[in-house]
Design a protein around this motif. Structure first.
Motif, PDB file in Angstrom:
ATOM      1  N   PRO A   1      -3.366 -27.941  19.566  1.00  0.00           N
ATOM      2  CA  PRO A   1      -3.690 -27.990  21.007  1.00  0.00           C
ATOM      3  C   PRO A   1      -2.584 -28.632  21.861  1.00  0.00           C
ATOM      4  O   PRO A   1      -2.257 -28.123  22.931  1.00  0.00           O
ATOM      5  CB  PRO A   1      -4.980 -28.827  21.060  1.00  0.00           C
ATOM      6  N   GLU A   2      -1.995 -29.740  21.377  1.00  0.00           N
ATOM      7  CA  GLU A   2      -0.952 -30.422  22.169  1.00  0.00           C
ATOM      8  C   GLU A   2       0.266 -29.516  22.370  1.00  0.00           C
ATOM      9  O   GLU A   2       0.855 -29.483  23.453  1.00  0.00           O
ATOM     10  CB  GLU A   2      -0.529 -31.730  21.502  1.00  0.00           C
ATOM     11  N   LEU A   3       0.628 -28.783  21.331  1.00  0.00           N
ATOM     12  CA  LEU A   3       1.766 -27.854  21.422  1.00  0.00           C
ATOM     13  C   LEU A   3       1.437 -26.738  22.413  1.00  0.00           C
ATOM     14  O   LEU A   3       2.274 -26.376  23.258  1.00  0.00           O
ATOM     15  CB  LEU A   3       2.084 -27.269  20.037  1.00  0.00           C
ATOM     16  N   ARG A   4       0.211 -26.217  22.321  1.00  0.00           N
ATOM     17  CA  ARG A   4      -0.199 -25.136  23.226  1.00  0.00           C
ATOM     18  C   ARG A   4      -0.106 -25.604  24.686  1.00  0.00           C
ATOM     19  O   ARG A   4       0.412 -24.899  25.549  1.00  0.00           O
ATOM     20  CB  ARG A   4      -1.630 -24.696  22.882  1.00  0.00           C
ATOM     21  N   HIS A   5      -0.574 -26.844  24.924  1.00  0.00           N
ATOM     22  CA  HIS A   5      -0.546 -27.406  26.275  1.00  0.00           C
ATOM     23  C   HIS A   5       0.893 -27.484  26.811  1.00  0.00           C
ATOM     24  O   HIS A   5       1.181 -27.097  27.955  1.00  0.00           O
ATOM     25  CB  HIS A   5      -1.201 -28.795  26.251  1.00  0.00           C
ATOM     26  N   VAL A   6       1.807 -27.948  25.950  1.00  0.00           N
ATOM     27  CA  VAL A   6       3.224 -28.089  26.341  1.00  0.00           C
ATOM     28  C   VAL A   6       3.821 -26.727  26.705  1.00  0.00           C
ATOM     29  O   VAL A   6       4.470 -26.569  27.756  1.00  0.00           O
ATOM     30  CB  VAL A   6       4.047 -28.739  25.198  1.00  0.00           C
ATOM     31  N   ILE A   7       3.587 -25.722  25.855  1.00  0.00           N
ATOM     32  CA  ILE A   7       4.161 -24.388  26.087  1.00  0.00           C
ATOM     33  C   ILE A   7       3.553 -23.768  27.359  1.00  0.00           C
ATOM     34  O   ILE A   7       4.260 -23.137  28.151  1.00  0.00           O
ATOM     35  CB  ILE A   7       3.946 -23.474  24.852  1.00  0.00           C
ATOM     36  N   ASP A   8       2.266 -23.996  27.562  1.00  0.00           N
ATOM     37  CA  ASP A   8       1.621 -23.482  28.784  1.00  0.00           C
ATOM     38  C   ASP A   8       2.223 -24.126  30.032  1.00  0.00           C
ATOM     39  O   ASP A   8       2.395 -23.467  31.060  1.00  0.00           O
ATOM     40  CB  ASP A   8       0.105 -23.722  28.737  1.00  0.00           C
ATOM     41  N   GLN A   9       2.553 -25.422  29.937  1.00  0.00           N
ATOM     42  CA  GLN A   9       3.193 -26.096  31.078  1.00  0.00           C
ATOM     43  C   GLN A   9       4.551 -25.457  31.390  1.00  0.00           C
ATOM     44  O   GLN A   9       4.907 -25.254  32.545  1.00  0.00           O
ATOM     45  CB  GLN A   9       3.381 -27.597  30.778  1.00  0.00           C
ATOM     46  N   LEU A  10       5.321 -25.152  30.326  1.00  0.00           N
ATOM     47  CA  LEU A  10       6.632 -24.520  30.531  1.00  0.00           C
ATOM     48  C   LEU A  10       6.459 -23.129  31.152  1.00  0.00           C
ATOM     49  O   LEU A  10       7.214 -22.740  32.052  1.00  0.00           O
ATOM     50  CB  LEU A  10       7.388 -24.405  29.199  1.00  0.00           C
ATOM     51  N   SER A  11       5.466 -22.381  30.663  1.00  0.00           N
ATOM     52  CA  SER A  11       5.237 -21.005  31.155  1.00  0.00           C
ATOM     53  C   SER A  11       4.773 -20.997  32.604  1.00  0.00           C
ATOM     54  O   SER A  11       5.147 -20.118  33.381  1.00  0.00           O
ATOM     55  CB  SER A  11       4.170 -20.303  30.316  1.00  0.00           C
ATOM     56  N   SER A  12       3.941 -21.979  32.960  1.00  0.00           N
ATOM     57  CA  SER A  12       3.305 -21.945  34.287  1.00  0.00           C
ATOM     58  C   SER A  12       4.197 -22.497  35.393  1.00  0.00           C
ATOM     59  O   SER A  12       3.853 -22.427  36.569  1.00  0.00           O
ATOM     60  CB  SER A  12       2.006 -22.757  34.249  1.00  0.00           C
ATOM     61  N   GLY A  13       5.345 -23.072  35.005  1.00  0.00           N
ATOM     62  CA  GLY A  13       6.232 -23.614  36.030  1.00  0.00           C
ATOM     63  C   GLY A  13       5.910 -25.047  36.405  1.00  0.00           C
ATOM     64  O   GLY A  13       6.302 -25.525  37.468  1.00  0.00           O
TER      65      GLY A  13
ATOM     66  N   LYS B   1      11.087 -18.906  31.341  1.00  0.00           N
ATOM     67  CA  LYS B   1      10.443 -17.829  30.562  1.00  0.00           C
ATOM     68  C   LYS B   1      11.298 -17.428  29.356  1.00  0.00           C
ATOM     69  O   LYS B   1      10.769 -17.092  28.297  1.00  0.00           O
ATOM     70  CB  LYS B   1      10.116 -16.622  31.456  1.00  0.00           C
ATOM     71  N   ASP B   2      12.633 -17.471  29.514  1.00  0.00           N
ATOM     72  CA  ASP B   2      13.509 -17.112  28.390  1.00  0.00           C
ATOM     73  C   ASP B   2      13.339 -18.082  27.223  1.00  0.00           C
ATOM     74  O   ASP B   2      13.347 -17.675  26.054  1.00  0.00           O
ATOM     75  CB  ASP B   2      14.985 -17.116  28.825  1.00  0.00           C
ATOM     76  N   ILE B   3      13.194 -19.364  27.542  1.00  0.00           N
ATOM     77  CA  ILE B   3      13.013 -20.371  26.485  1.00  0.00           C
ATOM     78  C   ILE B   3      11.672 -20.147  25.789  1.00  0.00           C
ATOM     79  O   ILE B   3      11.595 -20.128  24.559  1.00  0.00           O
ATOM     80  CB  ILE B   3      13.111 -21.805  27.074  1.00  0.00           C
ATOM     81  N   VAL B   4      10.602 -19.963  26.591  1.00  0.00           N
ATOM     82  CA  VAL B   4       9.264 -19.759  26.017  1.00  0.00           C
ATOM     83  C   VAL B   4       9.249 -18.491  25.165  1.00  0.00           C
ATOM     84  O   VAL B   4       8.748 -18.484  24.030  1.00  0.00           O
ATOM     85  CB  VAL B   4       8.195 -19.677  27.133  1.00  0.00           C
ATOM     86  N   ASN B   5       9.848 -17.428  25.674  1.00  0.00           N
ATOM     87  CA  ASN B   5       9.904 -16.153  24.959  1.00  0.00           C
ATOM     88  C   ASN B   5      10.635 -16.315  23.622  1.00  0.00           C
ATOM     89  O   ASN B   5      10.187 -15.829  22.582  1.00  0.00           O
ATOM     90  CB  ASN B   5      10.602 -15.114  25.855  1.00  0.00           C
TER      91      ASN B   5
END
Length: 754
Positions: free
Chosen positions: A649-661, A672-676
């Protein structure tokens, strides 16, 4: 309470600091005044600090030249210096604009280097004709030894156009153009390619590699043939003794053209039989590999070598033919092995594999850490190891304790010298004596005090230079190295965001205060590395301005990371981040510098970390993550980032923060390039080590709460870092590859009676 001594005062106080003894101070002063008045033509009343610096530099150079025994010049380096709006900006580093007082031009040893042309086969053998000539002019820099009066020479080469360059057809228009074209020849040594761990097959780069190799080999052969130092007249013409007098260490594949060039000189010019020339070449050359990343291995297109160095291509083909004959004899019928081991790679574009050339043409091949050398034998050079196992060795890298302890951390050098004497500076294994001080309260106190002074000093430096305020009592968590995906600065970023989220979630809970500093440069053309820098600065903008966080977490990107900044930051570090994916870092040397300066290491079992943990004991290291075998198993199974994203869950939260701006509100899709990359094509498996890394960081924070135990672990690390001295590394190269016995003998100074 007495004021703590400054570094300068400590340098004066401790005799250890006498890095270069001065016999006659009056003479030096006279020299200094002479250079100020006559070389720079300045009166003391109008001289600027720059004039004083140059006068001093000239004086020191003269002093060294008195002891100078004999033993490319680049004009520009595209150097990333500044961060602007969170992005790395490059600017030309015109480092020779004002000259370099430490070097001495040696025009009398200028040599011709040939390019292009064609090969004529005559009754006297092959002749390389109709070439374009560029002159190589040497510049010598003195490299003084430590307290032994030996001064070696580093010789660099600068490209110069010959006087008749393109001036043969004389008419006014053509003449002007021809003079302008001289610049083309001199461009060879004008710019340094900034890529690291990435091969870009550019013609200019190949020219540079051959230019340096050809000039150096001509110089080596001139010296070998000469009767006395500086002599140009050949005396020795038999090459039997050449491998006994000369050792050529190929530092990665960049100087690999030394092998065909030496063969060309011996066969075409010195008229040796091929077999004899090959024997001399192999005995003389040895190859050090520095990376296993496939994109970093040099594989030059055949058409490029054919145009630029036609004779060398013929020699490489001949070497390959004879080499494959040996392979076929050793492994009859194994056609696939012949294809894998060939120096020539067939394909859409025919290429020469330079690493294969180096192995075939060397008597020794080594990696730069034990695990790296083992990986070479098991993977990329497996076939070669099976053919010639005796060639393969290991030489673990090292660092010089003179710069990386005595000079940059005089406070620590002083308290060590007080306990065990000063001899450890030239014999770093003596640091083991410190193990008997692990429970000595006064030593524990001194080590902690020196570290705190260094942290205060670095905090003041950051405030002055970067206008950044940090808490000097926080844990200094530092990752400084080139920015590259395999070094996993992104894993560090994920942990920082996780820590930030935890503080936000429980603002009243106690957290060990942490200042995370990440520094390093990205290669100018490396998009992902530049995005990583932008991400670090963006995280810093959010974290450092959040009042809920306060000074419990700070994130700083250290701009323009370079040796002089490393000398300040390393002595101040509490925690050293060495978190590359297992099996990707050849060795690393920053890890050793941190260990020697009293930082604890959080790291994977990669590169020299393995041997460092072995020396210190794994219980004195923060080890986490996959081992090389685990990475291999995961590769076979198939790495699926989505699995980790769904499960943690903590990892998911971090990646979602990066994706959402969350960290780039003005540009939500900035990362988005980093997340992708992390989600779909991450070669370096960041998510696979995330959970263990975060848990390991919790162990770090827990220990930091107990200063006495932390410092005892620091002392154990310092005491066991002796193996990682470059003195040990070079002694091993000398004994086991070059066939010479190192000596500590001191040469008499020029003014000493022998």
């Amino acid at each position: 309470m007495s004021r703590p001594l400054t570094d300068q005062e400590k340098r004066k106080q401790i005799s250890v600091r006498g890095l270069a003894g001065v016999e006659n101070v009056t003479e030096l002063k006279k020299n200094f005044n002479r250079h100020l008045h006559f070389t720079l033509v300045k009166d003391r009343n109008v001289a600027t600090p720059r004039d004083y610096y140059f006068a001093l530099a000239y004086t020191v150079r003269d002093h060294l030249v008195g002891r100078w025994i004999r033993t490319q010049q680049h004009y520009y380096e595209k150097d990333p210096k500044k961060i602007s709006g969170g992005w790395q900006m490059e600017e030309a580093d015109d480092w020779l604009r004002y000259g370099n007082p430490w070097e001495k031009a040696r025009p009398e040893f200028t040599l011709p280097v040939h390019f292009y042309g064609r090969v004529e086969h005559t009754s006297q053998g092959a002749k390389w004709v109709d070439t374009q000539v560029v002159l190589a002019m040497p510049y010598d820099t003195p490299v003084p030894g430590y307290r032994n009066n030996v001064v070696n020479t580093m010789r660099l080469w600068s490209a110069k156009a010959p006087n008749d360059f393109n001036l043969k057809d004389f008419n006014v228009g053509g003449y002007i153009q021809a003079v302008l074209d001289r610049n083309l020849a001199e461009n060879i040594s004008r710019v340094l390619y900034p890529n690291d761990n990435f091969f870009e097959g550019k013609e200019l780069r190949l020219k540079q590699e051959y230019f340096v190799v050809a000039a150096t080999l001509q110089d080596i052969i001139r010296r070998f043939k000469s009767s006395k130092f500086g002599c140009l007249d050949p005396v020795r013409t038999n090459f039997d003794a050449f491998p006994d007098k000369v050792a050529i260490q190929l530092n990665d594949t960049h100087p690999s053209l030394a092998i065909p060039e030496l063969m060309r000189i011996l066969v075409d010019q010195e008229r040796l039989e091929w077999e004899k020339a090959w024997e001399v070449t192999v005995k003389t050359c040895a190859y050090t590999n520095h990376t296993v990343l496939p994109e970093a291995l040099e594989r030059w297109p055949v058409h490029l070598i054919e145009t630029l160095l036609p004779r060398h291509l013929q020699i490489i083909y001949e070497i390959n033919q004879r080499f494959l004959n040996r392979v076929a004899a050793a492994f009859p019928g194994d056609v696939d092995r012949l294809r894998r081991m060939s120096l020539v790679e067939e394909g859409a574009v025919k290429r020469i594999n330079m690493a294969h050339l180096c192995i075939a043409g060397s008597h020794a091949v080594n990696g730069v850490a034990r695990i790296h050398s083992e990986i070479l034998k098991k993977t990329i050079f497996k076939d070669f190891y099976e053919l010639e196992p005796h060639k393969f060795q290991n030489k673990t890298n090292g660092i010089t304790p003179r710069r990386w302890l005595v000079m940059c951390n005089p406070g620590l050098a002083e308290i060590i010298a007080e306990r065990i004497g000063e001899e450890y500076i030239a014999d770093l294994d003596q640091l083991r004596k410190l193990l008997s001080y692990v429970d000595d309260e006064s030593f524990i106190r001194d080590v902690a005090k020196v570290k705190q002074e260094n942290k205060l000093k670095f905090s003041a430096y950051l405030e002055k230079e970067y206008k950044v305020h940090i808490n000097p009592n926080s844990l200094f968590d530092i990752q400084v190295k080139r920015i590259h995906e395999y070094k996993r600065q992104l894993l560090n970023c994920l942990h920082v965001i996780t820590l930030y989220n935890r503080i936000k979630k429980e603002p009243n809970k106690f957290f060990v205060p942490r200042t995370v500093m990440i520094g390093g440069k990205a290669a100018p053309g490396y998009h992902m590395a530049k995005m990583i820098i932008k991400l670090i600065t963006a995280i810093g903008d959010v974290v450092n301005h959040d009042p809920v966080v306060g000074d419990r977490l700070r994130v700083i990107f250290l701009e323009n990371y370079r040796v002089s900044l490393a000398e300040k930051v390393i002595p101040a570090a509490d925690l050293s981040e060495q978190i590359s994916t297992a099996g990707t870092e050849a060795s690393g040397t920053g890890n050793m510098k941190f260990m020697l300066n009293g930082a604890l290491t959080i790291g994977t079992m990669d590169g020299a970390n393995v041997e460092m943990a072995e020396e210190a004991g794994e219980e004195n290291f923060f080890i986490f993550g996959m081992r090389v075998e685990d990475v291999e198993r995961l590769d076979q199974k198939g790495y699926n980032a989505q699995e980790y994203y769904d499960r943690i869950p903590e990892l998911r939260h971090v990646i979602d923060q990066l994706s959402s701006g969350f960290f780039s509100p003005k540009q939500p899709d900035l990362f988005k390039d980093i997340v992708n990359m992390l989600m779909h094509h991450d070669r370096f498996k960041v998510f696979a080590d995330y959970e263990e890394y975060v848990k390991c960081q919790e162990r770090v924070s827990a220990l930091y709460k107990n200063p006495r135990e932390w410092t005892r672990m620091v002392i154990r690390n310092i005491a066991t870092s002796g193996k990682f001295s470059s003195d040990r590394t070079i002694a091993q190269y000398a004994r086991e590859i070059w066939g010479v016995e190192p000596t500590r003998q001191r040469m008499p100074a020029p003014d000493e009676k022998i």
